[in-house]
Scaffold this motif. Structure first.
Motif, short mmCIF file in Angstrom:
data_model
loop_
_atom_site.label_atom_id
_atom_site.label_comp_id
_atom_site.label_asym_id
_atom_site.label_seq_id
_atom_site.Cartn_x
_atom_site.Cartn_y
_atom_site.Cartn_z
N LEU A 5 0.92 -1.20 0.15
CA LEU A 5 -0.10 -0.08 -0.04
C LEU A 5 0.79 1.19 -0.09
O LEU A 5 0.61 2.26 -0.68
CB LEU A 5 -0.95 -0.03 1.18
CG LEU A 5 -1.75 1.13 1.20
CD1 LEU A 5 -2.63 1.51 0.06
CD2 LEU A 5 -2.88 1.08 2.65
N ALA A 6 2.01 1.11 0.90
CA ALA A 6 2.85 2.56 0.75
C ALA A 6 3.37 2.61 -0.65
O ALA A 6 3.31 3.81 -1.05
CB ALA A 6 3.88 2.12 1.78
N LEU A 129 8.12 9.82 2.54
CA LEU A 129 8.69 9.56 3.88
C LEU A 129 8.53 8.13 4.03
O LEU A 129 9.53 7.50 4.83
CB LEU A 129 8.06 10.36 4.89
CG LEU A 129 8.82 10.46 6.23
CD1 LEU A 129 10.45 11.07 6.11
CD2 LEU A 129 8.23 11.38 7.16
N LEU A 130 7.76 7.36 3.38
CA LEU A 130 7.47 6.11 3.62
C LEU A 130 8.49 5.39 3.10
O LEU A 130 8.78 4.04 3.56
CB LEU A 130 6.10 5.69 3.10
CG LEU A 130 4.72 6.29 3.47
CD1 LEU A 130 3.71 5.87 2.60
CD2 LEU A 130 4.72 5.79 4.97
N GLU A 138 2.04 -0.73 7.85
CA GLU A 138 1.36 -2.06 7.67
C GLU A 138 -0.22 -1.46 7.41
O GLU A 138 -0.71 -0.47 8.14
CB GLU A 138 1.48 -2.53 9.25
CG GLU A 138 0.41 -3.74 9.35
CD GLU A 138 0.24 -4.03 10.85
OE1 GLU A 138 -0.43 -5.22 10.93
OE2 GLU A 138 0.85 -3.58 11.80
N GLU A 139 -0.74 -2.10 6.53
CA GLU A 139 -2.33 -2.03 6.27
C GLU A 139 -3.28 -2.00 7.35
O GLU A 139 -2.97 -3.31 7.85
CB GLU A 139 -2.68 -2.37 4.85
CG GLU A 139 -3.98 -2.00 4.44
CD GLU A 139 -4.19 -2.35 3.08
OE1 GLU A 139 -5.30 -1.92 2.57
OE2 GLU A 139 -3.39 -2.95 2.36
N LEU A 140 -4.16 -1.33 7.62
CA LEU A 140 -5.12 -1.68 8.67
C LEU A 140 -6.67 -1.74 7.90
O LEU A 140 -6.59 -1.76 6.74
CB LEU A 140 -5.19 -0.58 9.44
CG LEU A 140 -3.98 -0.06 10.26
CD1 LEU A 140 -4.14 1.24 11.25
CD2 LEU A 140 -3.51 -0.99 11.10
N ARG A 152 -6.35 2.10 5.00
CA ARG A 152 -5.55 2.86 6.03
C ARG A 152 -4.14 2.15 6.27
O ARG A 152 -4.13 1.00 6.04
CB ARG A 152 -6.27 2.73 7.06
CG ARG A 152 -7.60 3.79 7.61
CD ARG A 152 -8.05 3.61 8.81
NE ARG A 152 -8.47 2.34 9.41
CZ ARG A 152 -8.40 2.28 10.53
NH1 ARG A 152 -8.21 3.08 11.49
NH2 ARG A 152 -8.89 0.72 10.97
N LEU A 153 -3.22 2.97 6.27
CA LEU A 153 -1.79 2.69 6.64
C LEU A 153 -1.18 3.17 7.94
O LEU A 153 -1.39 4.31 8.04
CB LEU A 153 -1.02 3.14 5.57
CG LEU A 153 0.31 2.61 5.25
CD1 LEU A 153 0.51 1.08 4.81
CD2 LEU A 153 1.12 3.20 4.22
N ARG A 154 -1.01 2.11 8.58
CA ARG A 154 -0.34 2.65 10.07
C ARG A 154 1.04 2.92 9.69
O ARG A 154 1.96 2.03 9.28
CB ARG A 154 -0.46 1.51 11.07
CG ARG A 154 0.36 1.51 12.34
CD ARG A 154 -0.13 0.41 13.27
NE ARG A 154 0.84 0.50 14.29
CZ ARG A 154 0.24 0.82 15.80
NH1 ARG A 154 -0.98 1.01 15.68
NH2 ARG A 154 1.11 0.81 16.77
N VAL A 155 1.79 3.94 10.04
CA VAL A 155 3.31 4.09 9.87
C VAL A 155 4.05 4.48 11.12
O VAL A 155 3.25 5.22 12.04
CB VAL A 155 3.38 5.63 8.99
CG1 VAL A 155 4.76 5.80 8.81
CG2 VAL A 155 2.46 5.41 7.85
#
Length: 240
Positions: A5-6, A129-130, A138-140, A152-155
């Motif tokens: 996803l990133a 920045l990812l 990590e995808e949520l 959603r992506l948890r960074v």
């Protein structure tokens, strides 16, 4: 390794290869919201131009308040300078100066320069920045917002990168562009924010949003419609 996803997000915004051709990003800012008067800094950065580095964590606002001052932000030091580069004020290890701060704790001008520099560096470098070293994503589960379903992506940022908080969440529309960016403002009592991102334009092949609106975020993740904590409108954006 960049998560799938990133990678999709980075590609939708213009791609890492093109982004790495540039050294700095700059934009004119018109800013508002309740945060600035709450912190005792109303009007200082209402209209200014920000310049950020794309390879190191550095940012500058000019003018900084009245007159011809400018700010210089790095994680290790923040300072105010005149137009000749002479240092007027400086603060080393600035993040430590926020110890014990809550949302309504006033800021000094140097603390304002730190927050504004840190925030705009994060905003203008995201989502590229990812791909920085030691950034983990990590995808949520998807999220329903404004009548849309957003991925959603948890960074998680490494200690070498200072930002609002080490753990943040990005919300992504079907076109791969960012629509919302959540974080907790550690230096203001871990105040939770929901940062909405709109009105993209293309600058030198990179998709950049020109409208940002930040609202309080409730424990369930839902954003309140008021107060408007911060508004940021960008124009005359340049990548060099």
């Amino acid at each position: 390794m960049i998560s799938p996803l990133a990678q999709e997000i980075i590609d939708a915004h213009g791609g890492l290869e093109r982004w790495r051709q540039f050294d700095t990003a700059a934009a004119d800012l018109v800013q508002g919201g309740v945060l600035w008067p709450l912190k005792g800094q109303a009007g200082v950065l209402d209209r200014t131009r920000v310049t950020v580095s794309l390879h190191e964590e550095q940012a500058s606002h000019a003018p900084f308040g009245s007159g011809s001052r400018r700010s210089r932000f790095t994680p290790a030091e923040v300072r105010l300078e005149d137009t000749d580069g002479q240092i007027l004020e400086r603060l080393e290890q600035p993040r430590a100066s926020f110890q014990g701060h809550q949302l309504d704790t006033p800021w000094t001008e140097l603390q304002l320069a730190y927050f504004a520099g840190c925030a705009m560096w994060t905003y203008l470098n995201m989502p590229f920045l990812l791909a920085a070293p030691d950034v983990v994503s990590e995808e949520l589960a998807p999220w329903e917002d404004a009548g849309e379903s957003w991925r959603r992506l948890r960074v998680t940022l490494p200690p070498a990168i200072v930002s609002h908080s080490p753990v943040q969440t990005l919300y992504v529309a079907a076109d791969g562009l960012l629509r919302r960016h959540d974080y907790d403002v550690e230096i203001a009592g871990n105040t939770p924010g929901a940062h909405y991102i709109e009105d993209y334009i293309e600058v030198s092949g990179i998709r950049i949003p020109t409208r940002r609106r930040i609202f309080p975020r409730q424990p369930d993740g839902v954003a309140l419609k008021e107060p408007l904590v911060v508004s940021i409108d960008l124009s005359n954006i340049e990548l060099r």
